[in-house]
Enzyme design. Sequence first.
Site, short mmCIF file in Angstrom:
data_model
loop_
_atom_site.label_atom_id
_atom_site.label_comp_id
_atom_site.label_asym_id
_atom_site.label_seq_id
_atom_site.Cartn_x
_atom_site.Cartn_y
_atom_site.Cartn_z
CD GLU A 148 -2.94 -0.82 -0.16
OE1 GLU A 148 -2.97 0.30 -0.70
OE2 GLU A 148 -3.57 -1.79 -0.61
CB CYS A 192 -14.29 1.87 -14.61
SG CYS A 192 -15.33 3.34 -14.68
CB CYS A 246 -18.68 0.56 -21.48
SG CYS A 246 -18.30 2.22 -20.85
CB CYS A 250 -18.05 -2.45 -17.51
SG CYS A 250 -18.57 -1.89 -15.86
CB CYS A 303 -22.69 2.53 -15.95
SG CYS A 303 -21.58 3.95 -15.82
#
Length: 319
Positions: free
Chosen positions: A64, A220, A227, A230, A236
């Site tokens: 992280e 995205c 798309c 997706c 969406c």
Amino acid sequence: MTAPTTPAPATAPVQTDDTPGSTATGQAPGTVLHGPVIAWFEQHARDLPWRRPEAGPWGVMVSEFMLQQTPVNRVLPVYEQWLTRWPRPADLAKEPPGEAVRAWGRLGYPRRALRLHGAAVAITERHGGDVPTDHAQLLALPGIGEYTAAAVASFAYGQRHPVLDTNVRRVLARAVTGVQYPPNATTAAERRLARELLPDDERTASRWAAASMELGALICTAKNENCHRCPIATQCAWRLAGKPEHDGPPRRGQTYAGTDRQVRGRLLAVLREAVGPVPQSVLDRVWDDPVQRARALDGLVSDGLVEPLPGRLYRLPLT
DNA sequence: GACACGTGGGA
DNA sequence: TTCCCAAGTGT
């Protein structure tokens, strides 16, 4: 791999009388998103080392830090080196901070290395060498802000937290709010939305966090969204609205050439490669303007990234 | 809230 | 080649 927990099928009817941008009043606006996104994640998630069980909380935490503002592909090799060299927080804590900075290599934003070292020291001193499980305790560590605390608690310990990074913000902006891009800075409205969307179940919540983030990273994306691949394209809000172009204030663009940052980068690059202390005369060669050069070097010293020695010598910090 | 803070790859 | 951007934090 992890067992593909079958997400509870979202059978709830489609939202009806909400305007695309209004989600404040809905009970669980987007509950219908969890199932498809998590199912997609089970199928398409990248096999990243910090997602494997053997990574452990420390591996998650190191990843992280490295991933803050830095692409996965560049992090991968450095992550492996770090975990091999410093498999536990105490291993890193024993080292001089300068070693962390050196091993950071060209990941950028080397203060992160310093803070990660500081976090390792704090974990060793205050938490018995184990990455804390508590969100507030994580937040108290150097280099850990709201996002990273939530990410570690969620990914390493399976806790339920809104994990709001740039990927998730973009996914929510499009899928729920119906705009192309989120605001420049995270808003209270975004936090509220993320919290409202958080699944009740802890296990599902942490899965949702990872899945929605991965969707933003792989599908995205900021440019050239896909798309057609997706899992929530049909729901969406942005796509349903005809994918209107971003209108608000211009998206912040960061300049770099000619800035102190560039000078700092060059100075630190010399010091990283050097075995011993480096004379100022050597550092002077990295930048023509002596005023800016001196300012950059002073900044590095005051940031603790560089240690000045008698006789105009400099090195990465030993303490 | 605005800024500073590195680096390098892709379009 | 220039521009954009990549799992943010601290001041």
